[in-house]
Write an enzyme that holds these catalytic residues in place. Sequence first.
Site, PDB file in Angstrom:
ATOM      1  N   HIS A 234       9.449   9.589  -6.021  1.00 23.06           N
ATOM      2  CA  HIS A 234       8.958   9.979  -4.683  1.00 23.06           C
ATOM      3  C   HIS A 234       8.571  11.064  -4.008  1.00 23.06           C
ATOM      4  O   HIS A 234       8.432  11.495  -3.025  1.00 23.06           O
ATOM      5  CB  HIS A 234      10.048   9.165  -3.825  1.00 23.06           C
ATOM      6  CG  HIS A 234      10.123   7.551  -3.609  1.00 23.06           C
ATOM      7  ND1 HIS A 234      10.672   6.741  -4.782  1.00 23.06           N
ATOM      8  CD2 HIS A 234       8.988   7.056  -3.912  1.00 23.06           C
ATOM      9  CE1 HIS A 234      10.382   5.262  -4.897  1.00 23.06           C
ATOM     10  NE2 HIS A 234      10.048   5.515  -3.671  1.00 23.06           N
TER      11      HIS A 234
ATOM     12  N   GLU B 287       6.278  -5.665  -7.022  1.00 18.18           N
ATOM     13  CA  GLU B 287       5.900  -4.383  -8.009  1.00 18.18           C
ATOM     14  C   GLU B 287       6.619  -4.437  -8.895  1.00 18.18           C
ATOM     15  O   GLU B 287       7.491  -4.014  -9.872  1.00 18.18           O
ATOM     16  CB  GLU B 287       6.876  -3.230  -6.644  1.00 18.18           C
ATOM     17  CG  GLU B 287       7.851  -4.094  -5.884  1.00 18.18           C
ATOM     18  CD  GLU B 287       8.613  -2.981  -4.794  1.00 18.18           C
ATOM     19  OE1 GLU B 287       7.771  -1.196  -4.827  1.00 18.18           O
ATOM     20  OE2 GLU B 287       8.909  -2.875  -4.387  1.00 18.18           O
TER      21      GLU B 287
ATOM     22  N   ASP C  58       6.194   1.080  -8.876  1.00 17.44           N
ATOM     23  CA  ASP C  58       7.086   0.249  -9.400  1.00 17.44           C
ATOM     24  C   ASP C  58       6.606  -0.311 -10.318  1.00 17.44           C
ATOM     25  O   ASP C  58       7.089  -0.966 -11.714  1.00 17.44           O
ATOM     26  CB  ASP C  58       7.650  -0.641  -8.031  1.00 17.44           C
ATOM     27  CG  ASP C  58       8.960   0.779  -8.235  1.00 17.44           C
ATOM     28  OD1 ASP C  58       9.612   1.552  -8.599  1.00 17.44           O
ATOM     29  OD2 ASP C  58       9.096   0.893  -6.645  1.00 17.44           O
TER      30      ASP C  58
ATOM     31  N   CYS D 187      -0.446  -0.562  -1.896  1.00 17.07           N
ATOM     32  CA  CYS D 187       0.037   0.398  -1.080  1.00 17.07           C
ATOM     33  C   CYS D 187       0.369   1.603  -2.144  1.00 17.07           C
ATOM     34  O   CYS D 187       1.556   2.045  -1.795  1.00 17.07           O
ATOM     35  CB  CYS D 187       0.690  -0.290   0.142  1.00 17.07           C
ATOM     36  SG  CYS D 187       2.875  -0.898  -1.224  1.00 17.07           S
TER      37      CYS D 187
HETATM   38  C1  PEP Z   1       4.800   1.242  -4.821  1.00 16.29           C
HETATM   39  O1  PEP Z   1       6.046   0.726  -5.767  1.00 16.29           O
HETATM   40  O2  PEP Z   1       4.335   1.055  -4.829  1.00 16.29           O
HETATM   41  C2  PEP Z   1       5.060   1.394  -3.572  1.00 16.29           C
HETATM   42  C3  PEP Z   1       4.216   1.472  -2.734  1.00 16.29           C
HETATM   43  O3  PEP Z   1       6.347   1.621  -3.436  1.00 16.29           O
HETATM   44  P1  PEP Z   1       7.430   2.985  -3.231  1.00 16.29           P
HETATM   45  O4  PEP Z   1       6.399   3.987  -4.062  1.00 16.29           O
HETATM   46  O5  PEP Z   1       8.219   3.669  -2.144  1.00 16.29           O
HETATM   47  O6  PEP Z   1       8.606   2.999  -4.898  1.00 16.29           O
HETATM   48 MG    MG Z   2       8.360   0.207  -4.906  1.00 16.16          MG
END
Ligand code: PEP
Ligand code: MG
Length: 596
Positions: A202, A449, A473, A520
């Site tokens: 992140h 995910e 994920d 996403c």
């Molecule tokens: C993902 O896991 O692809 C996602 C968009 O959520 P995050 O990156 O916030 O875990």
């Molecule tokens: Mg995620």
Amino acid sequence: MSFQVFGLPVSRGVAIGRAVLVASSRIDVAHYFVDETRVDAEVARLRVARDAVAGELSLLKRDLPAEAPGELAALLDVHLMLLHDDSLTGATKQWIHERHYNAEWALSAQLEVLARQFDEMEDDYLRERKADLEQVVERLLRALARGPGASFAAAPAVGARDFGGEEPLVLVANDIAPADMLQFKGSVFTGFVTDVGGKTSHTAIVARSMDIPAVVGAREASRIIRQDDWVIIDGDNGIVIVNPSPIVLEEYRFRQRQSELERERLSRLRHTPAVTLDGERIELLANIELPVDAKSALESGALGVGLFRSEFLFMNRGGELPGEDEQFEAYRAAVEAMNGLPVTIRTVDIGADKPLERMSVNELRHEHALNPALGLRAIRWSLSEPGMFRQQLRAILRASAYGKVRMLFPMVAHLSEVKLTLEALAKAKQQLTDAGRAFVDVEIGAMIEVPAAALVLPIFLRHFDFVSIGTNDLIQYTLAIDRADEAVSHLYDPWHPAVLGLIASTIQQARNAGKHVSVCGEMAGDPAFTELLLGMGLRSFSMHPAQIASIKQRILRTDARRCATVLPELLASDDPELRSRSAEVGGASRLIAGGR
Ligand code: PEP
Ligand code: MG
């Protein structure tokens, strides 16, 4: 001496600047420039703080009880000596005079210089004095926060002042927590390097959202780069060049100009609809972390927000979580800023590398949970805090009265979680109705995910209006690779057939069921995967606003039907070489071009 450090490229482009080394524990020190007219006042702030600390230490010494061990008085003497040593306060003044750093920043910059000198000392006793130095600086920082001018120092806009004529700066740290990274948005730093982190950690995601060059997982970078070294960050290739030769510097300055020109050229696509060569209209949405990001989402030409990572409202708050009204205001601000375009608000995804309180990756890994990514995170955390969860659901529902809101639930894997989530939502709606609050019946979606969710998708589709594939994920959990761990980052492979198979089948099944499906995760914003995802039938992509133009350019040049034709060959290929080669040279395009 010039040398290079290698890491993982996470945010493209080239940054050239002086290194500012910041220890993780000191990351929340305010960083901003003071202008020429305030330099003397800033030095005076430092002097006042120093005198206050000197007074504190002298009082402590005077009031030591008679039975206190003699070492204590000696220790206080050492602290007083360090406080008055010219290498601390004198050199700090110099940072203020010459660089126009605010006092806190100047002090922590000088602390990094001195801490390194202590680390290099042969003598054990002297090396251990580093802890004393840190304590003295902590006292000084506290005194600065109490003293005159502190309100200016605590200004939330970290380094918001752009001090014309200054040399550009790049931040070098062992680790930066995602929430801390966020505070550097719009700051003085033009690039980032961290020792730890994976490509889709992140911290990396937030760095990418800032659209400035960044390299993570550069292992020893913060140990071997020195305060004020000249550094080139090659965010395209994951290379950090320290103290470059004039020729190398010139080459990178040229590349920097080229990439700026390319960005400028791409930004002209802002109002162009994303339509493939065969006429398929593609929806490009933005991922945001805070309501203020809605502005860049709109500027990028996004058709809405596909992922609002609401957890950033919950982080680093000293245990006090945002209440319903505070959350409602934040969601409403984002919804109103998007002027009627849809905003998909994801309920909190706390846990794993996004803890509520500031922690480094190492602390997380070794001190707090064996496997945070497999622990109490995302919907699991929300369901374990039913009161907090309903509060968030009510806040999101209330924001729906001000624009088009969609609600998204992270990391759902079990049908029992789906049921509990729907029950909580029904209860939150009832509470709002009872209280006479306005809201709209929003569409609800599940993040796909976890492989388990992808494998039982038809069941999920019965309960949700849409799904959004979180590839970050999905890759982590399919391949059992911690996405934040640079030690296994070479195995974090979006091209793995198991990953591609899960993504393709999720898109297909959702489409067959007539449900909206989006991606996403970071794959949506990486042009290497655009053709592949189009070939799988994806028509909605959500990414950082800064990525939208280059993905649009890819879409405008792609024939989605052709991509679909060669997809089976790619999915069926058992040649890992072919896959990784295709990834290196721009993804599916090679294969797809070859298939034409
Ligand atoms: C993902 O896991 O692809 C996602 C968009 O959520 P995050 O990156 O916030 O875990
Ligand atoms: Mg995620």
